[in-house]
Design an enzyme around this catalytic site. Structure first.
Site, PDB file in Angstrom:
ATOM      1  N   LYS A 173       4.250  -0.200  -3.787  1.00 42.53           N
ATOM      2  CA  LYS A 173       2.941  -0.818  -4.048  1.00 42.53           C
ATOM      3  C   LYS A 173       1.947   0.240  -4.507  1.00 42.53           C
ATOM      4  O   LYS A 173       1.773   1.275  -3.859  1.00 42.53           O
ATOM      5  CB  LYS A 173       2.410  -1.523  -2.799  1.00 42.53           C
ATOM      6  CG  LYS A 173       1.145  -2.354  -3.068  1.00 42.53           C
ATOM      7  CD  LYS A 173       0.760  -3.170  -1.843  1.00 42.53           C
ATOM      8  CE  LYS A 173       0.103  -2.296  -0.783  1.00 42.53           C
ATOM      9  NZ  LYS A 173      -0.282  -3.081   0.418  1.00 42.53           N
ATOM     10  N   LYS A 175      -1.958   1.470  -5.702  1.00 42.21           N
ATOM     11  CA  LYS A 175      -3.393   1.248  -5.613  1.00 42.21           C
ATOM     12  C   LYS A 175      -3.962   1.038  -7.015  1.00 42.21           C
ATOM     13  O   LYS A 175      -3.743   1.868  -7.915  1.00 42.21           O
ATOM     14  CB  LYS A 175      -4.086   2.455  -4.966  1.00 42.21           C
ATOM     15  CG  LYS A 175      -3.736   2.691  -3.510  1.00 42.21           C
ATOM     16  CD  LYS A 175      -4.369   1.684  -2.599  1.00 42.21           C
ATOM     17  CE  LYS A 175      -4.180   2.046  -1.133  1.00 42.21           C
ATOM     18  NZ  LYS A 175      -4.702   0.983  -0.229  1.00 42.21           N
ATOM     19  N   ASP A 203      -2.402  -3.334  -5.086  1.00 38.49           N
ATOM     20  CA  ASP A 203      -3.458  -3.589  -4.107  1.00 38.49           C
ATOM     21  C   ASP A 203      -4.781  -3.115  -4.683  1.00 38.49           C
ATOM     22  O   ASP A 203      -4.956  -1.926  -4.959  1.00 38.49           O
ATOM     23  CB  ASP A 203      -3.135  -2.823  -2.817  1.00 38.49           C
ATOM     24  CG  ASP A 203      -4.114  -3.126  -1.690  1.00 38.49           C
ATOM     25  OD1 ASP A 203      -5.103  -3.841  -1.924  1.00 38.49           O
ATOM     26  OD2 ASP A 203      -3.885  -2.628  -0.566  1.00 38.49           O
ATOM     27  N   ASN A 205      -7.766  -3.573  -3.104  1.00 38.61           N
ATOM     28  CA  ASN A 205      -8.698  -3.238  -2.021  1.00 38.61           C
ATOM     29  C   ASN A 205     -10.093  -3.816  -2.252  1.00 38.61           C
ATOM     30  O   ASN A 205     -11.104  -3.118  -2.142  1.00 38.61           O
ATOM     31  CB  ASN A 205      -8.780  -1.733  -1.813  1.00 38.61           C
ATOM     32  CG  ASN A 205      -7.507  -1.162  -1.196  1.00 38.61           C
ATOM     33  OD1 ASN A 205      -6.873  -0.299  -1.800  1.00 38.61           O
ATOM     34  ND2 ASN A 205      -7.138  -1.634  -0.020  1.00 38.61           N
ATOM     35  N   GLU A 229      -2.831  -7.848  -4.343  1.00 42.62           N
ATOM     36  CA  GLU A 229      -3.431  -7.870  -3.004  1.00 42.62           C
ATOM     37  C   GLU A 229      -4.938  -7.636  -3.061  1.00 42.62           C
ATOM     38  O   GLU A 229      -5.407  -6.732  -3.762  1.00 42.62           O
ATOM     39  CB  GLU A 229      -2.765  -6.778  -2.164  1.00 42.62           C
ATOM     40  CG  GLU A 229      -3.127  -6.775  -0.698  1.00 42.62           C
ATOM     41  CD  GLU A 229      -2.234  -5.822   0.075  1.00 42.62           C
ATOM     42  OE1 GLU A 229      -2.723  -5.266   1.087  1.00 42.62           O
ATOM     43  OE2 GLU A 229      -1.070  -5.625  -0.304  1.00 42.62           O
ATOM     44  N   GLU A 256      -5.207  -8.547   5.850  1.00 40.31           N
ATOM     45  CA  GLU A 256      -5.616  -7.450   6.727  1.00 40.31           C
ATOM     46  C   GLU A 256      -7.075  -7.577   7.153  1.00 40.31           C
ATOM     47  O   GLU A 256      -7.464  -7.045   8.200  1.00 40.31           O
ATOM     48  CB  GLU A 256      -5.389  -6.101   6.052  1.00 40.31           C
ATOM     49  CG  GLU A 256      -6.290  -5.863   4.847  1.00 40.31           C
ATOM     50  CD  GLU A 256      -6.054  -4.521   4.184  1.00 40.31           C
ATOM     51  OE1 GLU A 256      -6.612  -3.516   4.655  1.00 40.31           O
ATOM     52  OE2 GLU A 256      -5.290  -4.495   3.191  1.00 40.31           O
ATOM     53  N   HIS A 306       0.597  -5.966   7.401  1.00 39.32           N
ATOM     54  CA  HIS A 306      -0.118  -4.803   6.880  1.00 39.32           C
ATOM     55  C   HIS A 306      -0.135  -3.695   7.923  1.00 39.32           C
ATOM     56  O   HIS A 306      -0.285  -3.956   9.117  1.00 39.32           O
ATOM     57  CB  HIS A 306      -1.561  -5.205   6.542  1.00 39.32           C
ATOM     58  CG  HIS A 306      -2.434  -4.057   6.155  1.00 39.32           C
ATOM     59  ND1 HIS A 306      -3.122  -3.299   7.071  1.00 39.32           N
ATOM     60  CD2 HIS A 306      -2.733  -3.541   4.937  1.00 39.32           C
ATOM     61  CE1 HIS A 306      -3.809  -2.359   6.434  1.00 39.32           C
ATOM     62  NE2 HIS A 306      -3.599  -2.488   5.144  1.00 39.32           N
ATOM     63  N   GLU A 331       4.840  -2.894   5.509  1.00 40.90           N
ATOM     64  CA  GLU A 331       4.218  -1.825   4.740  1.00 40.90           C
ATOM     65  C   GLU A 331       4.407  -0.480   5.432  1.00 40.90           C
ATOM     66  O   GLU A 331       4.123  -0.340   6.622  1.00 40.90           O
ATOM     67  CB  GLU A 331       2.725  -2.130   4.590  1.00 40.90           C
ATOM     68  CG  GLU A 331       1.935  -1.074   3.860  1.00 40.90           C
ATOM     69  CD  GLU A 331       0.490  -1.511   3.639  1.00 40.90           C
ATOM     70  OE1 GLU A 331      -0.122  -1.022   2.683  1.00 40.90           O
ATOM     71  OE2 GLU A 331       0.002  -2.343   4.423  1.00 40.90           O
TER      72      GLU A 331
END
Length: 379
Positions: A173, A175, A203, A205, A229, A256, A306, A331
């Site tokens: 995964k 970022k 992800d 975020n 995500e 999360e 998570h 994860e």
């Protein structure tokens, strides 16, 4: 959910220990950069000397670690020590109920929930140890759990992915949230490395608004991603999440930053999320997240816990996923973190994308407190 028949848990001592390790390579996210790795570890001991371990989420900003440890000692521990408990669930429900007003009054619903979650984790470990059973088996699970390498930074992520692939990981995964050109270049580099069949996720975020999230999801379609995500803020209007889900060619994932039974129920029953990702150190521990996982699986969602902290919480997440079963992953942070290996000792190796949990009672962890003494922070 049918719970194991635990012995009475009479907690005689509760400790919260803070550790912080500096790292050479920062962990970069769309909302900030981590220059060290903290952990808050919970140790509970019963009247007969049996011990259980838990972990409170605290990874960013790292200054929150000391606060959570103090909050646990001052607000939650005295309640836990008041009387024996018929099991972790009873203690979880009582602490949640009795600390609700404090959470509202202080504006700290998150930290209070995290403290309760860490205690709950430790109580499940303690109860399973008292019964002489590994927690995964006590909860009806199997030992093997699929994992993925998470937290691939936006700076040369293919180098870290190559290292993790050599260690046995078979899913990754990245970022994202750093602009279309950079995100796309990183995805291309990763696909060139791992091939078209390897599971690859991203992800953001909480980086984008709804329009940007839709544009990015469409741009990511050629890379064959397993999920996108947190493309939006967790508190973005439901209609924004719905609009992104309807137009995104990539399945959406989150969890999360969802807190509470009702919020998870809405997420599971709705049509927005295809992947549900509770963090058992942020909310719920086992008492809350077991039910979330089983309901998610029953609803046809992918259940992928998570975790991005120390080793106790990682191993607990493996037991959670083992208990729930079904497709999905746990994860595992790909970035260097000595608190992962030392606190989760002995951490299972990764073989062909799987970790195999041991037969040791409870979580099966024995944190190396002596080895981590230089990194322990007085709080």
């Amino acid at each position: 959910m049918e719970l194991p028949a635990f012995p009475t848990l009479a907690v005689a001592r509760v400790e919260a220990m803070v550790f912080r390790v500096p790292i050479e390579r920062p962990v970069i996210t769309s909302f900030g950069t981590m220059h060290s790795r903290p952990a808050v570890i919970v140790r509970v001991e019963d009247a007969e000397g049996a011990v259980g371990w838990g972990e409170v989420w605290c990874n960013f900003p790292d200054v929150g670690a000391e606060h959570r440890a103090r909050l646990l000692r001052s607000a939650a521990a005295p309640l836990l020590l008041e009387r024996p408990w018929r099991g972790p669930q009873e203690a979880f429900d009582a602490l949640t109920r009795r600390l609700q007003v404090l959470a509202i009054q202080s504006g700290e619903e998150g930290p209070v929930a995290q403290v309760i979650a860490g205690i709950d984790m430790a109580l499940w470990d303690l109860g399973a140890r008292r019964l002489g059973q590994p927690l995964w088996r006590l909860l009806g699970g199997s030992a093997e759990v699929a994992v993925y390498a998470s937290g691939l930074n936006p700076v040369e992520p293919e180098a870290l992915a190559a290292r993790k692939r050599a260690e046995g990981y078979r899913a990754f995964k990245l970022k994202v949230g750093f602009g279309l050109d950079r995100d796309s270049a990183n995805l291309k580099a990763l696909r060139d490395l791992v091939g078209s069949e390897t599971p690859l996720m991203v992800d953001a975020n909480q980086a984008w608004d709804a329009d940007t999230a839709i544009d990015m999801a469409v741009a990511f379609e050629p890379f064959g991603l397993g999920w996108l995500e947190e493309p939006l803020r967790a508190d973005a209007p439901a209609e924004d999440w719905q609009r992104v889900a309807e137009r995104s060619p990539v399945p959406l994932a989150a969890g999360e930053n969802i807190r509470g039974e009702e919020a998870f129920a809405r997420a599971i029953e709705g049509q927005v999320l295809r992947v549900v990702q509770p963090d058992l150190g942020k909310w719920g521990g086992f008492s809350g997240c077991l039910d979330v996982g089983r309901r998610a699986r029953a609803a046809g969602k992918l259940f992928c816990p998570h975790w991005l902290g120390g080793g106790v919480g990682l191993v607990a997440s493996l037991h959670l996923k083992a208990a729930v079963g079904g497709a999905g992953y746990v994860e595992v942070d790909a970035n260097d973190n000595p608190l992962r290996e030392a606190l989760g000792r002995p951490l299972p190796p990764v073989r062909e994308g799987l970790m195999s949990l041991a037969d040791r009672p409870g979580l099966g962890v024995e944190p190396d407190l002596a080895g981590l003494a230089p990194y322990r922070i007085e709080a």
